[in-house]
Enzyme design. Sequence first.
Site, PDB file in Angstrom:
ATOM      1  N   ASN A  38       0.776  -1.170  -0.180  1.00 22.28           N
ATOM      2  CA  ASN A  38       0.042   0.234  -0.107  1.00 22.28           C
ATOM      3  C   ASN A  38       1.135   1.371  -0.044  1.00 22.28           C
ATOM      4  O   ASN A  38       1.832   1.603  -0.926  1.00 22.28           O
ATOM      5  CB  ASN A  38      -0.873  -0.216   1.053  1.00 22.28           C
ATOM      6  N   ASP A  39       0.665   2.082   0.727  1.00 23.53           N
ATOM      7  CA  ASP A  39       1.703   3.344   1.051  1.00 23.53           C
ATOM      8  C   ASP A  39       2.588   3.494   0.786  1.00 23.53           C
ATOM      9  O   ASP A  39       3.589   2.723   0.911  1.00 23.53           O
ATOM     10  CB  ASP A  39       1.510   4.540   1.905  1.00 23.53           C
ATOM     11  N   GLU A 223      -5.164  10.502   6.962  1.00 30.50           N
ATOM     12  CA  GLU A 223      -3.693   9.513   7.279  1.00 30.50           C
ATOM     13  C   GLU A 223      -2.775  10.141   5.744  1.00 30.50           C
ATOM     14  O   GLU A 223      -3.586  11.806   5.669  1.00 30.50           O
ATOM     15  CB  GLU A 223      -4.452   8.106   6.204  1.00 30.50           C
TER      16      GLU A 223
HETATM   17  C1  FRU Z   1      -3.485   4.388   4.819  1.00 26.16           C
HETATM   18  C2  FRU Z   1      -2.698   3.402   5.817  1.00 26.16           C
HETATM   19  C3  FRU Z   1      -1.616   4.519   7.124  1.00 26.16           C
HETATM   20  C4  FRU Z   1      -1.265   3.503   7.824  1.00 26.16           C
HETATM   21  C5  FRU Z   1      -1.311   2.577   6.366  1.00 26.16           C
HETATM   22  C6  FRU Z   1      -1.425   1.298   6.696  1.00 26.16           C
HETATM   23  O1  FRU Z   1      -3.532   3.657   3.733  1.00 26.16           O
HETATM   24  O2  FRU Z   1      -3.944   3.477   6.498  1.00 26.16           O
HETATM   25  O3  FRU Z   1      -2.819   5.168   7.490  1.00 26.16           O
HETATM   26  O4  FRU Z   1       0.429   3.561   8.527  1.00 26.16           O
HETATM   27  O5  FRU Z   1      -1.690   2.632   6.129  1.00 26.16           O
HETATM   28  O6  FRU Z   1      -0.451   0.163   5.949  1.00 26.16           O
END
Ligand code: FRU
Length: 487
Positions: A38-39, A223
């Site tokens: 993800n991020d 976030e």
């Molecule tokens: C955003 C998020 C962040 C967190 C991460 C966890 O996509 O929810 O806030 O740090 O992903 O994987």
Amino acid sequence: MVSKKLQLAQQYEELLGRSISARERPAYHLTPRIGWLNDPNGFSFYNGQYHLFYQYHPYFVQWGPMHWGHAVSKDLVRWEYLPAALAPDQEWDKDGCFSGSALETADGKHLLMYTGVRKEPGPWGNVQEYQTQCLAAGDGLAYEKWPGGPVIGSDLVPEGFSRRDFRDPKIWQEADGSFACVAAILTDDGSGAAVLYRSPDCIHWHFCTIVDRSSNCLGTMWECPDFFPLDGKQILVTCPIAMPETHPEYRNHNGTVALIGTWEADRFSREQVQSADYGFDFYAPQSMLSPDGRRILIGWMQNPCSSQCPPHAKWMGQLTAPRELHVHDGRLIQMPIAELEQYRGSRTAYEKVILNGALSLPGICGRVLDMNVTVEPGQDCTEVRIELAKGGTYRTELSYDPKSGLLTLCRAHSGFTPNEDCMRSCTTPGGRLKLRILLDRCSVEIFVNDGQQVMSAVIYTPEEAQEITFASTGHALLDAEKYDLEF
Ligand code: FRU
């Protein structure tokens, strides 16, 4: 010392990452070495190359206990995998190493600041979660966590704010050598804020101020905040959860917004708010300053709510192409980084093609390309359509109403399950329309009118769907210039 958990992740990705051929991935968008991404995290320039980490669950194509995957690049286009950098292996991060950022310290170390997640049994048999901000430092390859545990613990959270939803530190160094970071937090009104902490040495931190907050108007939790000066303004980029989708600016529900304002004496004055992307898939972006002073942003090209997964996936999740940012007339402007143009191969171009009905242009096709399209609608023109990744029953449609200026991206026929929400729009000034379109096997990114707006979408369309067609109702003049991107 490499922990057992990190060693296992590194061995697993080394072994199974090899099972994914280059053809099974996008050509120039970063995907996880194996499993889930993800991020983007820790986006930085260190020791002569760009470093990009990512939220990573190597063992499955779904979100799970978070590790940090790691890749490096000389030019932000071609990435090379390095071993996973962090695993949830300490008492304070045993339930996940969540998102964070990186910088180079004065003594030449690569410093990572991340959120450690820890769950504990609560007093009534419930589970209590704590999110704290932690450090690791390394040489660009191997990282050691700061043994003292969290440097911004629950004790530094202002009264009434959440200790559970407190994450995603974005760190930078001030001109005087001190450190600052913004992080996301859930506040006492049940919605999100970006808070600023300061430190003289990166170890001892204190709460400084609330930079800005939703006050239940811009979604619930925020976030991944990012905060930086740009072209005389100060920008807060953040990702509100559950935005009111009824507003045409925020159709993406879980999307990314840019708050543009000024920053003086630790006070942010918000002047404008806009969506950072009007497509389906742009979340949790992170920026960095390149050595030549460009502010570059990269995002997770997926909507956190999307359940779409390519068939037989060995990887899931990809990052966008990096974008160079500017502010112009109070708006955030985004264009693909210049480095991408080095990979332009064969060119096919047409000028002043008269469009009245449907046509295709020989050579304008493909799925790994960079294309400029300009449309000059005539008086009688009521619609222009461009269909990408087309073949068989598949197509990804862009339609444009030159009178209202509404530009709509539709992926109802891109290979997605039809019950998903399939349309996204943005409003342009109307009339002449200029597009830069990036395609890369399973994504499309559309930069509208020199970066005034961007629409990003993943499309898991079979790669045989290579056609591109143009159509209009009424007359229009069309210029199209396509480059195959070659790696
Ligand atoms: C955003 C998020 C962040 C967190 C991460 C966890 O996509 O929810 O806030 O740090 O992903 O994987």
